[in-house]
Design an enzyme around this catalytic site. Structure first.
Site, PDB file in Angstrom:
ATOM      1  N   GLU A  42       0.933  -1.124   0.093  1.00  0.00           N
ATOM      2  CA  GLU A  42       0.022   0.085   0.097  1.00  0.00           C
ATOM      3  C   GLU A  42       0.728   1.149   0.236  1.00  0.00           C
ATOM      4  O   GLU A  42       0.572   2.250  -0.754  1.00  0.00           O
ATOM      5  CB  GLU A  42      -0.941   0.064   1.303  1.00  0.00           C
ATOM      6  CG  GLU A  42      -1.874  -1.242   1.123  1.00  0.00           C
ATOM      7  CD  GLU A  42      -2.897  -1.104  -0.088  1.00  0.00           C
ATOM      8  OE1 GLU A  42      -3.098  -0.031  -0.686  1.00  0.00           O
ATOM      9  OE2 GLU A  42      -3.366  -2.363  -0.454  1.00  0.00           O
TER      10      GLU A  42
ATOM     11  N   HIS B 292       1.766   2.230  -3.333  1.00  0.00           N
ATOM     12  CA  HIS B 292       0.557   3.204  -4.218  1.00  0.00           C
ATOM     13  C   HIS B 292       0.579   4.608  -3.534  1.00  0.00           C
ATOM     14  O   HIS B 292       0.612   5.521  -4.305  1.00  0.00           O
ATOM     15  CB  HIS B 292      -0.799   2.493  -3.687  1.00  0.00           C
ATOM     16  CG  HIS B 292      -1.114   1.228  -4.467  1.00  0.00           C
ATOM     17  ND1 HIS B 292      -0.935   0.965  -5.818  1.00  0.00           N
ATOM     18  CD2 HIS B 292      -1.650   0.057  -3.965  1.00  0.00           C
ATOM     19  CE1 HIS B 292      -1.395  -0.101  -6.059  1.00  0.00           C
ATOM     20  NE2 HIS B 292      -1.795  -0.656  -4.913  1.00  0.00           N
TER      21      HIS B 292
HETATM   22 ZN   LIG Z   1      -2.468  -2.668  -4.787  1.00  0.00          ZN
END
Ligand SMILES: [Zn+2]
Ligand SMILES: [Zn+2]
Length: 427
Positions: free
Chosen positions: A170, A173
């Site tokens: 994450e 991202h």
């Molecule tokens: Zn992802």
């Protein structure tokens, strides 16, 4: 000539193929994150095309990022969560020119990390996991926040290793990385084998954005006590003191999570102690006085409405081509609105006199024909609103003059009205 051995060999071969298909399918499945990260799509859809092309370089324009873990799961010691998150940030920091510092000031940090249910809030704005089985999701730069699904973290059999793997993914991202089609990447769309750091191709990808690690990393020691920002109190000049304000134009939570009361040419930041009147034009250049309504959306952009126009600010900067006509940017909405309230399921309510409209951001025709409706539908609702807002904790409030009410998810007033001066202005 028929030979039994060739039959056996053929069968073995077929069996191997079948096994490989089965194994292949299992590998392909893994455990998907279901976490298509959020693009910073705007409330009025103005920037969606740009981001859909994926050509936009999603990156942080600074190298020192702050983060705060806004809440913790019940079943796991907070220290373990904290050290795992630290580990995940360090894993990225080791390979590229980014540094991460934990900060106690949740409202001000670049990356908020939270543990949430399917429907939750991000900095006061509704946010949902795209599916119930989503492990976690994150916002691309420069939004960056990360939410872990409490259904998995930590109930049932989810391990800390799985959490760490998800955190590293994450954060990828949050820093601007998309999913990779390679199974060797931490950015692959599903969990295969659990990893605790970026893999060679992830390192390449992140270095392409922020460069190869150079220099010494600063201390990443987390501050132990809450460090409230020291607020410079500037003496107001010939302006009304907040406590003697008889009326105001609107109340908005800005991109930093600060609650600002706007009155004529001035605003008051309620997150300061004894907030002075500050000039609106200094914080939001070119914004006219006496706005009607305002809201900060999950893209952290702030929208102001006045008359038949609206202004859109990226933090403190007016975006190009604004102001725009409200009926162009928000088809179906009236001019001179009183207040705007984001709704839990996406979209928002617009109030004007004793009427309201629901604007659904996901629909091509955002306002249905049967609007406006009467606010009489909402039990206990005041006759006319001045402002409405959703707090960082997801509580929803409406304001009419110097009275305010909390409303539930159906917009029914909860309890009797309170005193704005006493409870919000701290007078
Ligand atoms: Zn992802
Ligand atoms: Zn979320």
């Amino acid at each position: 000539m028929f030979r039994p051995t060739s039959v056996v060999l053929a069968l073995v071969f077929i069996l191997q193929v079948v096994l490989q298909i089965v194994r292949g399918a299992a590998i392909l499945e893994g455990r998907p994150y279901h976490d298509e990260p959020y693009y910073p799509t705007d409330l009025d859809g103005a920037n969606s095309t740009k981001y859909n092309e994926l050509s936009a370089g999603l990156k942080w324009n600074k190298s020192l990022l702050t983060y705060n873990i806004i809440n913790y799961p019940v079943a796991v010691p907070a220290d373990l969560i904290r050290s795992s998150i630290r580990h995940a940030f360090d894993a990225w920091s080791e390979v590229t020119n980014l540094d991460f510092v934990e900060s106690a000031n949740a409202a001000q940090v670049d990356i908020q990390i939270g543990f949430e249910g399917v429907n939750h809030y991000r900095r006061g704005v509704p946010c949902q996991f795209s599916q119930e089985i989503t492990l976690a999701h994150a916002f691309f730069p420069e939004a960056g926040d990360i939410h872990f699904n409490t259904k998995y973290f930590f109930t049932g059999d989810t391990s800390i290793e799985q959490f760490l793997n998800t955190a590293v993914h994450e954060i990828g991202h949050s820093l601007g990385l998309f999913h990779s089609s390679s199974r060797d990447s931490i950015m692959y769309g599903a969990q295969l084998e659990l990893r605790s750091k970026p893999q060679p191709e992830d390192i390449q990808a992140i270095q392409a954005i922020y460069g190869v690690r150079s220099g010494i990393r600063p201390t990443t020691q987390a501050p132990t006590s809450a460090t409230r920002p020291t607020v410079k109190v500037i003496k107001p000049r010939t302006t009304t003191n907040l406590c003697s304000l008889e009326s105001y134009d609107t109340i908005v939570i800005d991109h930093r999570g600060h609650i600002c009361v706007l009155a004529d040419r001035f605003y008051y930041n309620l997150n300061e102690t004894n907030p002075p009147a500050r000039k609106i034009s200094a914080k939001w250049p070119k914004l006219p006085p006496k706005v009607d309504a305002a809201v900060t959306y999950r893209d952290q952009k702030t929208y102001f409405f006045k008359g038949a126009q609206y202004w859109k600010y990226d933090k403190r900067q007016l975006e190009e081509r604004y102001p725009r006509p409200t009926d162009v940017g928000f088809l179906g909405l009236p001019s001179s609105i009183d207040a705007l309230l984001l709704s839990k399921g996406g979209g928002f309510l617009v109030f004007k006199d004793q009427q309201y409209w629901f604007y659904d951001t996901r629909k091509a025709k955002p306002v249905e024909w049967y609007y406006p409706k009467s606010t009489d539908e909402f039990a206990g609702f005041p006759k006319r609103l001045d402002a409405a807002l959703v707090t960082a904790e997801g509580r929803r409030f409406i304001f009419s003059g110097l009275r305010y009410w909390e409303v539930d998810d159906n917009n029914y007033v909860i309890g009797r009205g309170g005193d704005v001066r006493r409870d919000w202005f701290n007078c």
